[in-house]
Design an enzyme around this catalytic site. Sequence first.
Site, short mmCIF file in Angstrom:
data_model
loop_
_atom_site.label_atom_id
_atom_site.label_comp_id
_atom_site.label_asym_id
_atom_site.label_seq_id
_atom_site.Cartn_x
_atom_site.Cartn_y
_atom_site.Cartn_z
N CYS A 52 31.81 55.96 36.68
CA CYS A 52 33.04 55.28 37.07
C CYS A 52 34.55 56.08 36.81
CB CYS A 52 33.29 54.25 35.76
SG CYS A 52 35.38 53.62 36.36
N CYS A 55 36.99 54.43 33.99
CA CYS A 55 36.87 54.35 32.37
C CYS A 55 37.14 54.73 32.24
CB CYS A 55 35.12 54.41 32.34
SG CYS A 55 33.93 52.68 33.27
N HIS A 121 34.63 48.36 31.42
CA HIS A 121 34.21 48.22 33.10
C HIS A 121 33.16 46.81 34.13
CE1 HIS A 121 32.55 51.02 36.43
NE2 HIS A 121 31.00 50.29 36.35
N ASN A 188 42.73 44.28 44.89
CA ASN A 188 41.58 44.09 45.96
C ASN A 188 40.31 43.88 45.06
OD1 ASN A 188 42.59 44.22 48.56
ND2 ASN A 188 42.57 46.61 48.40
N SER A 196 36.37 49.21 46.44
CA SER A 196 35.20 50.25 46.30
C SER A 196 34.91 50.32 44.63
CB SER A 196 35.34 51.57 46.98
OG SER A 196 37.16 51.80 46.25
N HIS A 199 35.29 48.39 38.05
CA HIS A 199 36.16 48.80 37.06
C HIS A 199 37.08 47.98 37.87
CE1 HIS A 199 36.68 50.33 33.85
NE2 HIS A 199 37.81 49.92 33.75
N HIS A 201 40.71 46.22 38.57
CA HIS A 201 42.09 47.40 38.49
C HIS A 201 42.75 46.82 39.35
CE1 HIS A 201 39.34 48.82 41.58
NE2 HIS A 201 40.53 49.45 42.34
N GLN A 203 46.20 48.19 42.68
CA GLN A 203 46.90 49.19 42.93
C GLN A 203 48.25 48.41 42.70
OE1 GLN A 203 45.33 51.58 46.07
NE2 GLN A 203 43.97 49.61 46.18
O1 LIG Z 1 42.96 51.99 47.98
P1 LIG Z 1 41.22 51.24 47.73
O2 LIG Z 1 41.18 50.19 47.14
O3 LIG Z 1 40.20 52.34 48.14
O4 LIG Z 1 41.50 51.20 48.83
C1 LIG Z 1 41.71 49.45 49.60
O5 LIG Z 1 42.69 48.95 49.71
C2 LIG Z 1 43.69 49.69 51.04
C3 LIG Z 1 44.69 48.30 50.33
O6 LIG Z 1 44.71 47.17 50.79
C4 LIG Z 1 42.92 49.53 51.97
O7 LIG Z 1 44.07 50.36 52.97
C5 LIG Z 1 41.88 49.90 52.27
O8 LIG Z 1 40.89 50.02 53.48
C6 LIG Z 1 40.44 49.78 51.30
O9 LIG Z 1 40.00 50.08 51.33
#
Ligand SMILES: O=P(O)(O)O[C@H]1O[C@H](CO)[C@@H](O)[C@H](O)[C@H]1O
Lengths: 385, 385
Positions: A52, A55, A121, A188, A196, A199, A201, A203
């Site tokens: 990961c 981690c 994780h 997300n 993806s 873990h 988190h 953004q």
């Molecule tokens: O940055 P990540 O987590 O890889 O990406 C994810 O969030 C982003 C922001 O919402 C999107 O634009 C991506 O399509 C999604 O896969």
Amino acid sequence: PHEKVLDDISHRRYNPLNGSWLLVSPHRTKRPWQGQQEAPSKNQLPEYDPKCYLCPGNQRAQGDANPQYQNTFAFVNDYSAVKEEQQDYSPDPKTEDVASLLLQAQPVTGRCYVLTFSPKHDTTLADMRAQEILPVIETWTRIYASHLSSSHPLKTEAVRAVQDIPANADGEVDPPKHQLRYMQIFENKGAAMGCSNPHPHCQIWTTSTLPEEPGKELIQMAKYKQEHDGRHLLGDYVKLEVEKKERVVWQNDSFLVVCPWWAIWPFEVIVIAKRHVRALVDLTDDERLQFAEAIQEVTRRYDNLFETNFPYSSGIHQAPLDCTEDEAKASWFHMHFYPPLLRSATVRKFLVGYELMAEPQRDITPEQAAAKLRDCGGELYRKSL
Amino acid sequence: PHEKVLDDISHRRYNPLNGSWLLVSPHRTKRPWQGQQEAPSKNQLPEYDPKCYLCPGNQRAQGDANPQYQNTFAFVNDYSAVKEEQQDYSPDPKTEDVASLLLQAQPVTGRCYVLTFSPKHDTTLADMRAQEILPVIETWTRIYASHLSSSHPLKTEAVRAVQDIPANADGEVDPPKHQLRYMQIFENKGAAMGCSNPHPHCQIWTTSTLPEEPGKELIQMAKYKQEHDGRHLLGDYVKLEVEKKERVVWQNDSFLVVCPWWAIWPFEVIVIAKRHVRALVDLTDDERLQFAEAIQEVTRRYDNLFETNFPYSSGIHQAPLDCTEDEAKASWFHMHFYPPLLRSATVRKFLVGYELMAEPQRDITPEQAAAKLRDCGGELYRKSL
Ligand SMILES: O=P(O)(O)O[C@H]1O[C@H](CO)[C@@H](O)[C@H](O)[C@H]1O
Ligand SMILES: O=P(O)(O)O[C@H]1O[C@H](CO)[C@@H](O)[C@H](O)[C@H]1O
């Protein structure tokens, strides 16, 4: 309470926060589902995953190694959607030329962070106690504070907040090279919402532009304030919902959790500050803990609802990083949660053809959703397994 | 051509058709993908499936049996999102009361149809020849015509169109009981876009209200027309794109297929009438065939791109069913395609956290997408397998 007739008929509801309508079809949940099933979330993660990139101690995609962090850890996204420095681009001055009307572009710079919620994780916000979520909110607050413009109406509050909050070396970031306009904090969660890496988190994307959604909300909130003797849209809304009760999921002294009247996603909720908080830096010590409690309540109830790791996207809306006195005054701190699941751990609501081409459409009413979320406030289902 | 600097920097583009901005991050496709993979489409469907509720002769959920239809077959959705008759609901007259401002609702009635494209369970628009798609467009046209208000500005055209098009008993529907405002024709194709039955079909939702998206477009188109000496937004746009070429995917005499400047979805395209067509009933015999050709070109190129049954949602925007002379004049017939796949048959673009909370974001430019779609116009890949 709302008029009961709305439980049985198709109707539209208005979202005053962004100025748009959505279609509600309460009877439509009777429809059988033969389409795609979500993969049930695998609950077999290790506490530490050597592969990961989030981690502690591990190597990231572009070579940097993560520290042995204790709570949160912030770093600039290795694949940022926006960058601080890029080639200059100034669109041609606007003329009445057709191309300048129909092919409009603006450059966008900024900085994108990834922020882990925990070194573990295999944990999620739903598994963490409010006290453990608190460092996440503290880090958000410090990062927000460090990006404010020097003449920002909240500068004093920012200085105070940063003094109050213990510095956490792993959560510190450099101030931006150029002043930016807005900071969007979002998470997300779950593969169904494009995450993806499990873990825990979030953004943080900061940009030189004010994005569409917070931009629309700011206009709507400012307009309401102006048209209604300085009263706030979300302030009035909180009072109304506390009184009506039927859409309330949970509340403490400082925050209200409600399935909003205008919810699009089946179990959408909004966490709203009860007093006029303009941004993270306005929160007191105690309010930060109460906010952590609210996030804990939402995420734990979500997981309990269908006894699964409930996917969602969440995001915080607050005052821009660079803003006028009026914009700061119109801002009212809140957090949205948009979860896709509708009927079970594997059956989601698709917002597709009609929703994309015509108008968002939902199947159960927000009142029905709130009743279900009120009912699953017990201990996290995984604890008692 | 567009300024090449935009291929390498983050920027925002403006969508004049609905008045909103989106973020473009061309460099972001380099990011590795570790998230959810779409299930590759199973290509092993039978031509007739005894369990499919859309195949000829089969029984549907609520008991009706389908006829042995030859081309298309239309019926009222057994689980409609809106109904023609429901309990009355009139919201309280608007007062300055907080509830009447923040808890607004409107009743919505209407009728929802399902329309099959072919009796063959295992076909798709991409597999059909333009001549075979023609009956679908004819049925759309007749259904649209039969829902127009008696004083509609396009009434004469509707009468002519219905005379021109051979009646197809299986595609006929009853006129609505009450006049409706808008007809949204849309298709959800593929499990990734919430489609629960692979039998080729679309849906037609007609409502007493004008939905958000066509409503916004109508306002933007009317405004453009008024501000620019009666010129049409999409008319000007067609001319501009034909001249610039770089976003054009394909064209014939009557329709342009282009990845619009403001595309959100990775391979989004818009099919636009070249002359001022206000709605389906404006199309001549020859134009209907040319429209079928355009749909064929888009769907075949989509499937060829990643050699898969390419998922998408598509939808037609045209003049409302009940509309003023000015609204009809401002309308310009077009069809949107929103496909989620980004890099391969199994890796899609998720429009989630940032997109939902802040602003839509895309990774490749529309110019790059158009170049790829221009390059896969050969025979359908499945034919040569
Ligand atoms: O940055 P990540 O987590 O890889 O990406 C994810 O969030 C982003 C922001 O919402 C999107 O634009 C991506 O399509 C999604 O896969
Ligand atoms: O009517 P269907 O195909 O079962 O349903 C699908 O399309 C509808 C219209 O876009 C959506 O509301 C549903 O969420 C989706 O699953």
